[in-house]
Design a protein around this motif. Structure first.
Motif: not given
Ligand SMILES: Cc1cc2nc3c(=O)[nH]c(=O)nc-3n(C[C@H](O)[C@H](O)[C@H](O)COP(=O)(O)O)c2cc1C
Length: 174
Positions: A49, A51, A102, A143, A163
């Motif tokens: 995350c 955020a 996943s 969200h 990032y």
């Molecule tokens: C640098 C980065 C920051 C992220 N920030 C958030 C975030 O703040 N909140 C969120 O719900 N997903 C965020 N994501 C997305 C999740 O980490 C994740 O990639 C997405 O939920 C899909 O995950 P899964 O492959 O486990 O389904 C971020 C991804 C990255 C690469």
């Protein structure tokens, strides 16, 4: 100080063009990267995350925003607690693993994890760990904002992982 309630009508659905402009602008913003963890034992999970921000200092509280379609959303709500583990620039592999849970079978195999006082996994050598107990959940668009009271903190030396514009980056001194 008197309480003030601010009421703003929910915006009508934004046009796709405006959403794209918003995403482009957000790509210009550099953010610290953390793994938000929750649950215990077999039920534990984590999500990469950016955020995340401090919501209050006295008393300490944090807010994290989690996509409603992520399994982490229900996992955090069920646990009633979460931990924020801010990564160093040597932990980008962990950030990648927890952003593709996943596809990565055992993301907790990367790094050394212990169990925090609220049950959530705590990453060793993170620049800062915050353990939080949930006070409120607010649904906002796609969200869920989890606001949690911070009940424990831990810090370690190391440079922050950032990032920006689709890439993990290191912090440079001016
Ligand atoms: C640098 C980065 C920051 C992220 N920030 C958030 C975030 O703040 N909140 C969120 O719900 N997903 C965020 N994501 C997305 C999740 O980490 C994740 O990639 C997405 O939920 C899909 O995950 P899964 O492959 O486990 O389904 C971020 C991804 C990255 C690469």
């Amino acid at each position: 100080m008197t309480d003030t309630t601010i009421s703003i009508a929910a915006p009508s659905p934004a046009s796709q063009r405006f959403v794209d402009e918003y995403k482009t602008a957000m790509r210009h913003v550099a953010s610290q990267v953390a793994i938000v963890t929750y649950g215990r034992g077999e039920d534990r999970g984590g999500i990469t995350c950016t955020a995340i921000c401090s919501a209050s200092t006295e008393p300490p509280a944090l807010v994290v925003c989690i996509n409603r379609s992520s399994p982490a959303r229900d996992g955090i709500a069920r646990a009633g607690a979460f931990a924020v583990n801010h990564l160093t620039d040597e932990q980008s592999e962990i950030a990648r693993a927890f952003s593709q849970s996943s596809q990565v079978a055992a993301p907790f195999d990367l790094g050394q994890w212990s169990t925090g006082s609220e049950g959530a996994p705590i990453l060793a050598q993170a620049t800062a760990n915050f353990e939080c107990r949930i006070d409120q959940c607010i649904e906002i668009g796609g969200h869920t904002m989890f606001i949690g009271w911070v009940v424990a903190v831990q810090t370690a030396p190391g440079s922050t992982l950032l990032y920006r514009d689709g890439f993990f980056r290191r912090l440079a001194q001016e």
